[in-house]
Design an enzyme around this catalytic site. Structure first.
Site, PDB file in Angstrom:
ATOM      1  N   ARG A   1     108.444  39.397  21.645  1.00  0.00           N
ATOM      2  CA  ARG A   1     107.952  39.451  20.259  1.00  0.00           C
ATOM      3  C   ARG A   1     109.070  39.825  19.287  1.00  0.00           C
ATOM      4  O   ARG A   1     109.132  39.298  18.181  1.00  0.00           O
ATOM      5  CB  ARG A   1     106.804  40.445  20.162  1.00  0.00           C
TER       6      ARG A   1
ATOM      7  N   CYS B   1     102.415  56.716  23.503  1.00  0.00           N
ATOM      8  CA  CYS B   1     103.263  55.686  24.093  1.00  0.00           C
ATOM      9  C   CYS B   1     103.577  54.634  23.044  1.00  0.00           C
ATOM     10  O   CYS B   1     102.898  54.530  22.027  1.00  0.00           O
ATOM     11  CB  CYS B   1     102.624  55.071  25.333  1.00  0.00           C
TER      12      CYS B   1
HETATM   13  P1  ATP Z   1      97.796  41.194  20.751  1.00  0.00           P
HETATM   14  O1  ATP Z   1      96.749  41.743  19.829  1.00  0.00           O
HETATM   15  O2  ATP Z   1      98.859  40.394  20.079  1.00  0.00           O
HETATM   16  O3  ATP Z   1      97.216  40.538  21.957  1.00  0.00           O
HETATM   17  P2  ATP Z   1      97.859  43.674  22.093  1.00  0.00           P
HETATM   18  O4  ATP Z   1      97.148  44.546  21.128  1.00  0.00           O
HETATM   19  O5  ATP Z   1      97.121  43.119  23.240  1.00  0.00           O
HETATM   20  O6  ATP Z   1      98.577  42.476  21.301  1.00  0.00           O
HETATM   21  P3  ATP Z   1      99.190  45.871  23.213  1.00  0.00           P
HETATM   22  O7  ATP Z   1      98.247  45.970  24.336  1.00  0.00           O
HETATM   23  O8  ATP Z   1      99.098  46.847  22.119  1.00  0.00           O
HETATM   24  O9  ATP Z   1      99.145  44.414  22.584  1.00  0.00           O
HETATM   25  O10 ATP Z   1     100.660  45.809  23.826  1.00  0.00           O
HETATM   26  C1  ATP Z   1     101.786  46.376  23.183  1.00  0.00           C
HETATM   27  C2  ATP Z   1     102.891  45.382  22.951  1.00  0.00           C
HETATM   28  O11 ATP Z   1     103.062  44.529  24.076  1.00  0.00           O
HETATM   29  C3  ATP Z   1     102.643  44.426  21.800  1.00  0.00           C
HETATM   30  O12 ATP Z   1     102.980  45.000  20.572  1.00  0.00           O
HETATM   31  C4  ATP Z   1     103.567  43.286  22.154  1.00  0.00           C
HETATM   32  O13 ATP Z   1     104.900  43.598  21.800  1.00  0.00           O
HETATM   33  C5  ATP Z   1     103.492  43.249  23.649  1.00  0.00           C
HETATM   34  N1  ATP Z   1     102.539  42.222  24.120  1.00  0.00           N
HETATM   35  C6  ATP Z   1     101.222  42.373  24.370  1.00  0.00           C
HETATM   36  N2  ATP Z   1     100.676  41.215  24.810  1.00  0.00           N
HETATM   37  C7  ATP Z   1     101.698  40.319  24.844  1.00  0.00           C
HETATM   38  C8  ATP Z   1     101.783  38.950  25.230  1.00  0.00           C
HETATM   39  N3  ATP Z   1     100.725  38.276  25.668  1.00  0.00           N
HETATM   40  N4  ATP Z   1     102.983  38.328  25.144  1.00  0.00           N
HETATM   41  C9  ATP Z   1     104.075  38.996  24.710  1.00  0.00           C
HETATM   42  N5  ATP Z   1     104.064  40.288  24.344  1.00  0.00           N
HETATM   43  C10 ATP Z   1     102.893  40.957  24.416  1.00  0.00           C
HETATM   44 ZN    ZN Z   2     101.201  52.676  26.894  1.00  0.00          ZN
END
Ligand code: ATP
Ligand code: ZN
Ligand code: MG
Length: 502
Positions: free
Chosen positions: A468, A461
């Protein structure tokens, strides 16, 4: 790791002399033969389960067993009971229930008491010769469900997590783009607010986006759609935005997502009379009677959308997919994701309510890895040639994967996540703005999805965060469309300010 159990096997009648002789021989046979079945030759016998004491009291057989990691005492005792049942059957004596009197685990050196989970099955924690010993409150059926194994495994995971150093992921640079001229060094959130393109919503970490901001979101969506999603054959679906505990259990999120989710509750009844006083209270006081509401709701039944892709899986759950439809390629952009981000909220980059396109694919291992590579190539082209960003890609191993032993265990280096990060010139930090994950068989296993060829089903996925992307783009390119790369500028039309605040 040492295991010790004391248990009583209930017999249908008191054991006669001959029964005791049979028992004695069975104990000897178990220690010498039965418990060694399936154990590799070179294992030290003290590591293997063994009956260390036994006694007959009326119609009960009292047993003490000890083991290391091989034929652990809970396996050994059931194996022994089965064997003994057939031997005593000749005397027409049956074996009934098994009562656990005590169950102790002596943990490895170096494992400290704070790594022992606080669970109802842990009756006590003690120290013995500098090692931690736990006393388990378990029943025979807990043993059949291999609860001690799971508790021990959990303690091992917590020990490894500590060795991992509290980091949530392991980071390794894959690609770094060329650097770009600094056109703008402001914080785009401040400018977005000043221009009234966004305003705070009423909830924490939530924004209301005006048409100008939405136009940027939609522009990025169109670029993703035209340049990546369609050429690679992805089709749009709509995934639910409320994830039940069942979905979160199968996806693995139930292992730790609790501090970060928005919980969902339902009314105990939809009978208006049941709610009348709460409605009346508001009419009279102008306040919502929250404490009373708390008493009238059920649940939580699950969480608001957290990771976007888990709620897709019930669509294929329990199915076998025909080879000619693979790889399945779908995406969802039908709603918000919600995370309780605590103190970490910043501008539009880290919010509690955000918008993403989630791309999802599944097929064989090769198909899954190939698709991740095709996406990576597509994204690289978009970031370098169309958005002209200063960005980098890094391989991260999310903690959950290391935890589930998925890295290496499946023998494939491809399981893991690539994070895409953009430079924010205003504070010289790097922002993760999207990712691509190859999740191995994690989801297909959790939701029992098979493929026709009988090969392992894999999935991947990719979450594209519109907040962002917008933060990354505006941070580097500023607010003057004349300075924007053509791919963006040509898709943007001027929007008059439709609000005029007096
Ligand atoms: P981070 O380390 O910045 O908290 P994450 O590892 O929790 O990110 P993922 O769970 O991998 O993020 O989510 C995938 C995508 O979702 C991220 O690359 C980002 O684009 C988006 N995303 C995640 N959390 C947020 C948030 N709090 N606000 C805005 N976009 C988010
Ligand atoms: Zn996913
Ligand atoms: Mg996060």
């Amino acid at each position: 790791m040492r295991f010790q159990i004391e248990a009583a096997i209930q017999c249908s009648a008191a054991l006669p002399e001959e029964g005791i002789r049979i028992l004695e021989k069975a104990v000897q046979d178990a220690n010498e033969r039965l418990f060694r079945k399936g154990v590799p030759e070179n294992v030290d016998p003290v590591e293997i389960g063994r009956i260390t004491a036994w006694k007959v009291r009326d119609d009960q057989i009292l047993l003490t067993l000890e083991s290391g990691p091989y034929t652990r005492v809970h396996d050994a005792i059931f194996r022994f009971r089965k064997q003994l049942a057939s031997l005593l059957g000749r005397l027409r004596i049956g074996l009934r229930g098994l009562e656990v009197i005590s169950y102790r685990v002596l943990l490895d050196e170096g494992v400290t008491a704070d790594l022992v989970p606080r669970l109802p099955f842990i009756r006590g924690i003690a120290e013995r010769n500098g090692r931690v010993e736990i006393d388990l409150a378990v029943t025979a059926s807990d043993l059949e469900n291999r609860l001690p194994d799971r508790i021990v495994r959990l303690i091992e995971e917590k020990t490894q997590a500590r060795q991992y150093g509290g980091k949530t992921e392991h980071w390794q640079l894959l690609y770094q783009s060329e650097s770009r001229p600094r056109i703008y060094t402001g914080n785009p959130t401040d400018e977005l607010i000043a221009r009234k393109w966004i305003k705070h919503g009423s909830s924490r970490g939530q924004w209301i986006y005006a048409p100008q901001a939405v136009q940027l979101f939609r522009t990025f969506e169109r670029i993703v759609e035209e340049e990546i999603i369609r050429p690679l054959g992805f089709r749009e679906m709509i995934f639910p935005k409320l994830d039940t505990w069942d979905v979160l259990s199968r996806s693995g999120h139930a292992k730790g997502v609790y501090p970060e989710i928005y919980y969902v509750c339902t009314p105990k009844t939809r009978d208006p009379a049941y709610w009348e006083d709460i409605a009346d209270y508001f009419k009279v006081t102008g306040e919502v009677w929250v404490e009373k509401i708390r008493e009238r709701i059920d649940g939580p039944i699950g969480a608001m959308c957290y990771a976007q892709c888990p709620s897709f899986w019930p669509f294929v759950q329990g199915e076998t997919l025909a080879s000619d439809c693979l790889p399945i390629r779908v995406f969802d952009r039908s709603g918000t994701s919600h995370r309780y981000e605590s103190g970490g909220i910043h501008g539009i980059e880290r919010v509690d309510e955000f918008h993403r396109i989630e791309i999802l694919w599944l097929g064989t291992c090769d198909q899954t890895v190939e698709m991740a590579e095709a996406l990576h190539a597509g994204y690289s082209r978009v970031f370098n040639d169309l958005l002209e960003l200063e960005w980098r890609a890094a391989r991260v191993t999310p903690w959950f994967m290391a935890q589930e032993g998925m890295v290496g265990a499946c023998g494939c280096e491809s399981v893991g996540t690539t994070d895409y990060e953009a430079l924010l010139p205003y504070n010289e930090s790097w922002l993760e703005f999207q990712n691509v994950s190859v999740n191995g068989d994690k989801y297909p296993r959790g939701f029992t999805v098979k493929i026709q060829s009988g090969e392992e089903c894999w999935s991947g996925c990719s979450g594209i965060g519109l907040e962002r992307w917008t933060a990354a783009f505006l941070s580097q390119k500023g607010f003057d469309p004349a300075q924007w790369p053509e791919a963006v500028a040509k898709r943007i039309e001027e929007i008059p300010d439709i609000f005029r605040f007096l």
